[in-house]
Write a protein that holds these residues in place. Structure first.
Motif, PDB file in Angstrom:
ATOM      1  N   ASN A 207      59.348  18.923  95.212  1.00  0.00           N
ATOM      2  CA  ASN A 207      60.704  18.495  94.847  1.00  0.00           C
ATOM      3  C   ASN A 207      61.708  19.609  95.157  1.00  0.00           C
ATOM      4  O   ASN A 207      62.238  20.253  94.249  1.00  0.00           O
ATOM      5  CB  ASN A 207      60.783  18.149  93.354  1.00  0.00           C
ATOM      6  CG  ASN A 207      59.763  17.108  92.943  1.00  0.00           C
ATOM      7  OD1 ASN A 207      60.007  15.921  93.044  1.00  0.00           O
ATOM      8  ND2 ASN A 207      58.609  17.567  92.481  1.00  0.00           N
TER       9      ASN A 207
ATOM     10  N   VAL B  63      64.780  21.907  95.644  1.00  0.00           N
ATOM     11  CA  VAL B  63      66.079  21.859  94.984  1.00  0.00           C
ATOM     12  C   VAL B  63      66.746  23.224  95.117  1.00  0.00           C
ATOM     13  O   VAL B  63      66.084  24.238  95.372  1.00  0.00           O
ATOM     14  CB  VAL B  63      65.913  21.456  93.489  1.00  0.00           C
ATOM     15  CG1 VAL B  63      65.226  22.564  92.696  1.00  0.00           C
ATOM     16  CG2 VAL B  63      67.232  21.075  92.849  1.00  0.00           C
TER      17      VAL B  63
ATOM     18  N   TYR C  63      72.891  29.743  77.842  1.00  0.00           N
ATOM     19  CA  TYR C  63      73.354  28.370  78.056  1.00  0.00           C
ATOM     20  C   TYR C  63      74.666  28.125  77.306  1.00  0.00           C
ATOM     21  O   TYR C  63      75.593  27.505  77.825  1.00  0.00           O
ATOM     22  CB  TYR C  63      72.275  27.403  77.580  1.00  0.00           C
ATOM     23  CG  TYR C  63      72.453  25.969  78.012  1.00  0.00           C
ATOM     24  CD1 TYR C  63      72.862  25.633  79.297  1.00  0.00           C
ATOM     25  CD2 TYR C  63      72.190  24.926  77.110  1.00  0.00           C
ATOM     26  CE1 TYR C  63      73.001  24.308  79.681  1.00  0.00           C
ATOM     27  CE2 TYR C  63      72.322  23.602  77.486  1.00  0.00           C
ATOM     28  CZ  TYR C  63      72.734  23.291  78.774  1.00  0.00           C
ATOM     29  OH  TYR C  63      72.870  21.978  79.157  1.00  0.00           O
TER      30      TYR C  63
ATOM     31  N   ILE D 188      71.637  24.594  90.018  1.00  0.00           N
ATOM     32  CA  ILE D 188      71.157  23.200  90.062  1.00  0.00           C
ATOM     33  C   ILE D 188      69.822  23.074  89.343  1.00  0.00           C
ATOM     34  O   ILE D 188      69.657  22.244  88.446  1.00  0.00           O
ATOM     35  CB  ILE D 188      71.043  22.702  91.525  1.00  0.00           C
ATOM     36  CG1 ILE D 188      72.427  22.702  92.201  1.00  0.00           C
ATOM     37  CG2 ILE D 188      70.437  21.299  91.564  1.00  0.00           C
ATOM     38  CD1 ILE D 188      72.387  22.458  93.707  1.00  0.00           C
ATOM     39  N   SER D 189      68.867  23.917  89.697  1.00  0.00           N
ATOM     40  CA  SER D 189      67.562  23.866  89.051  1.00  0.00           C
ATOM     41  C   SER D 189      67.601  24.470  87.650  1.00  0.00           C
ATOM     42  O   SER D 189      66.939  23.986  86.729  1.00  0.00           O
ATOM     43  CB  SER D 189      66.503  24.582  89.905  1.00  0.00           C
ATOM     44  OG  SER D 189      66.888  25.921  90.147  1.00  0.00           O
TER      45      SER D 189
ATOM     46  N   LYS E  26      70.086  24.483  85.462  1.00  0.00           N
ATOM     47  CA  LYS E  26      70.710  23.579  84.492  1.00  0.00           C
ATOM     48  C   LYS E  26      69.745  22.476  84.057  1.00  0.00           C
ATOM     49  O   LYS E  26      69.740  22.082  82.892  1.00  0.00           O
ATOM     50  CB  LYS E  26      71.994  22.966  85.082  1.00  0.00           C
ATOM     51  CG  LYS E  26      73.173  23.903  84.985  1.00  0.00           C
ATOM     52  CD  LYS E  26      74.502  23.207  85.200  1.00  0.00           C
ATOM     53  CE  LYS E  26      74.791  22.949  86.639  1.00  0.00           C
ATOM     54  NZ  LYS E  26      76.180  22.537  86.894  1.00  0.00           N
ATOM     55  N   GLU E  27      68.930  22.008  85.004  1.00  0.00           N
ATOM     56  CA  GLU E  27      67.932  20.995  84.644  1.00  0.00           C
ATOM     57  C   GLU E  27      66.945  21.555  83.619  1.00  0.00           C
ATOM     58  O   GLU E  27      66.573  20.877  82.662  1.00  0.00           O
ATOM     59  CB  GLU E  27      67.182  20.517  85.899  1.00  0.00           C
ATOM     60  CG  GLU E  27      67.999  19.611  86.803  1.00  0.00           C
ATOM     61  CD  GLU E  27      68.528  18.387  86.074  1.00  0.00           C
ATOM     62  OE1 GLU E  27      67.740  17.738  85.355  1.00  0.00           O
ATOM     63  OE2 GLU E  27      69.735  18.092  86.204  1.00  0.00           O
ATOM     64  N   ARG E  28      66.524  22.799  83.820  1.00  0.00           N
ATOM     65  CA  ARG E  28      65.597  23.449  82.884  1.00  0.00           C
ATOM     66  C   ARG E  28      66.248  23.642  81.523  1.00  0.00           C
ATOM     67  O   ARG E  28      65.630  23.391  80.486  1.00  0.00           O
ATOM     68  CB  ARG E  28      65.143  24.795  83.450  1.00  0.00           C
ATOM     69  CG  ARG E  28      64.245  24.707  84.677  1.00  0.00           C
ATOM     70  CD  ARG E  28      63.974  26.083  85.251  1.00  0.00           C
ATOM     71  NE  ARG E  28      63.253  26.927  84.300  1.00  0.00           N
ATOM     72  CZ  ARG E  28      63.239  28.265  84.343  1.00  0.00           C
ATOM     73  NH1 ARG E  28      63.921  28.903  85.283  1.00  0.00           N
ATOM     74  NH2 ARG E  28      62.560  28.957  83.448  1.00  0.00           N
ATOM     75  N   TYR E  29      67.512  24.077  81.528  1.00  0.00           N
ATOM     76  CA  TYR E  29      68.222  24.292  80.260  1.00  0.00           C
ATOM     77  C   TYR E  29      68.450  22.975  79.509  1.00  0.00           C
ATOM     78  O   TYR E  29      68.273  22.904  78.289  1.00  0.00           O
ATOM     79  CB  TYR E  29      69.556  24.992  80.508  1.00  0.00           C
ATOM     80  CG  TYR E  29      69.459  26.500  80.462  1.00  0.00           C
ATOM     81  CD1 TYR E  29      69.265  27.164  79.254  1.00  0.00           C
ATOM     82  CD2 TYR E  29      69.563  27.264  81.621  1.00  0.00           C
ATOM     83  CE1 TYR E  29      69.164  28.548  79.211  1.00  0.00           C
ATOM     84  CE2 TYR E  29      69.477  28.655  81.581  1.00  0.00           C
ATOM     85  CZ  TYR E  29      69.268  29.285  80.364  1.00  0.00           C
ATOM     86  OH  TYR E  29      69.170  30.654  80.311  1.00  0.00           O
ATOM     87  N   LYS E  30      68.854  21.950  80.234  1.00  0.00           N
ATOM     88  CA  LYS E  30      69.082  20.647  79.594  1.00  0.00           C
ATOM     89  C   LYS E  30      67.807  20.123  78.965  1.00  0.00           C
ATOM     90  O   LYS E  30      67.808  19.585  77.855  1.00  0.00           O
ATOM     91  CB  LYS E  30      69.624  19.639  80.625  1.00  0.00           C
ATOM     92  CG  LYS E  30      71.083  19.838  80.973  1.00  0.00           C
ATOM     93  CD  LYS E  30      71.508  18.864  82.068  1.00  0.00           C
ATOM     94  CE  LYS E  30      72.941  19.123  82.480  1.00  0.00           C
ATOM     95  NZ  LYS E  30      73.363  18.290  83.629  1.00  0.00           N
ATOM     96  N   HIS E  31      66.707  20.272  79.692  1.00  0.00           N
ATOM     97  CA  HIS E  31      65.419  19.795  79.206  1.00  0.00           C
ATOM     98  C   HIS E  31      65.016  20.524  77.925  1.00  0.00           C
ATOM     99  O   HIS E  31      64.442  19.931  77.003  1.00  0.00           O
ATOM    100  CB  HIS E  31      64.342  20.005  80.284  1.00  0.00           C
ATOM    101  CG  HIS E  31      62.985  19.525  79.889  1.00  0.00           C
ATOM    102  ND1 HIS E  31      62.668  18.190  79.770  1.00  0.00           N
ATOM    103  CD2 HIS E  31      61.849  20.208  79.557  1.00  0.00           C
ATOM    104  CE1 HIS E  31      61.412  18.061  79.386  1.00  0.00           C
ATOM    105  NE2 HIS E  31      60.899  19.273  79.251  1.00  0.00           N
TER     106      HIS E  31
END
Length: 286
Positions: A91, A93, A221, A274-275, A277-282
């Motif tokens: 994937n 990114v 974050y 990009i990657s 923020k996905e980790r932080y959101k999760h």
């Protein structure tokens, strides 16, 4: 194409005035401190060079910037990494994805011990003497801006990986340059300085606690989101979040803050968000 002379913008963050040097806006593909570090290679001719070789992490800002440089110059680009996570391979990114789209050849192996005459080796993160070429231009921009606005007392801050940008800025600026160590500790940063220069180092601000590079921290974050909310500027999650935590604490405790102006240099690197923020959101947006 504009690779120099970035905008300097005044902001207010938590009721304190700052100026931000917007190196993130230099050029959509070639911006931030890496554009400054690699400017020497962009502007000069290297008739014999056919390939650039470098190394680092698979989401490095330097990796992406070098891929842009090589595509612009018509060079091949071999980038060596210790490991690429299988999820990232499947994937793509961020910096990894876009560097591949720029025809980067990524190699999971040790760096070669020697190089051919038509190969140019660039150390991890651009920790090289040639970086001083573009950083001197940055320093001259800051001096011109300060002179235009009649600013005599200025503190300049930027977070450090290898510390190359902060080191050469201090060499070329009459103002104190402040930084903090994002990748290793203060001793690591001093060793990086000594590899390039013998004296006149920037001031390293102490961190309130030990942080492991690339690990997720709630305070990173939170300050990232607060900066967007208050200033409408997005900063890099890896370097700038820690940078702002250190810089804001310094300014808060600085006795003569009414006599000084404070300039923060934006490091660019937003593709890496990009990657991240996905980790932080999760992890934190539950």
């Amino acid at each position: 194409m504009n690779y120099t002379n970035s905008l300097t913008q005044q902001i207010s963050f938590n009721n304190q005035k700052y100026f931000v040097k917007r190196d993130d806006l230099l050029h959509k593909d070639f911006s931030g401190n890496k554009a400054r570090k690699f400017y020497y290679f962009l502007k000069n001719d290297f008739a014999k060079i056919k390939k650039v070789i470098s190394f680092g992490s698979a989401q490095s800002n330097a990796m992406y910037s070098l891929s842009v440089l090589c595509k612009t110059k018509g060079w091949e680009f071999d980038y060596y990494v210790d490991h690429i996570a299988s999820f990232l391979k499947e994937n793509p990114v961020g910096n990894y994805k876009y560097a591949l789209e720029n025809d980067m050849n990524i190699v999971e192996a040790e760096i070669p011990k020697s190089f051919k005459e038509d190969e140019l080796f660039i150390s991890e993160g651009g920790a090289i003497f040639e970086a001083s070429f573009g950083i001197e231009i940055l320093a001259n921009e800051i001096k011109s801006w300060a002179e235009k606005h009649q600013i005599k007392n200025l503190k300049v801050f930027l977070p450090s990986g290898t510390g190359t940008t902060a080191l050469y800025l201090q060499k070329f600026l009459p103002f104190e340059v402040l930084t903090c160590a994002c990748v290793g500790d203060e001793e690591y940063l001093k060793k990086q300085f000594l590899a390039l220069e013998k004296n006149n180092f920037p001031t390293i601000l102490k961190k309130e606690k030990k942080y492991h590079f690339g690990k997720l921290y709630k305070e990173f974050y939170e300050i990232h989101n607060e900066l967007i909310k208050q200033t409408n500027i997005e900063f890099d999650l890896l370097y700038d979040s820690l940078g702002w935590l250190c810089f804001e604490k310094y300014v808060e405790n600085f006795d003569k803050k009414d006599e000084y102006e404070f300039l923060y240099i934006h490091q660019g690197g937003l593709l890496g968000n990009i990657s991240m923020k996905e980790r932080y959101k999760h992890k934190f947006d539950k």
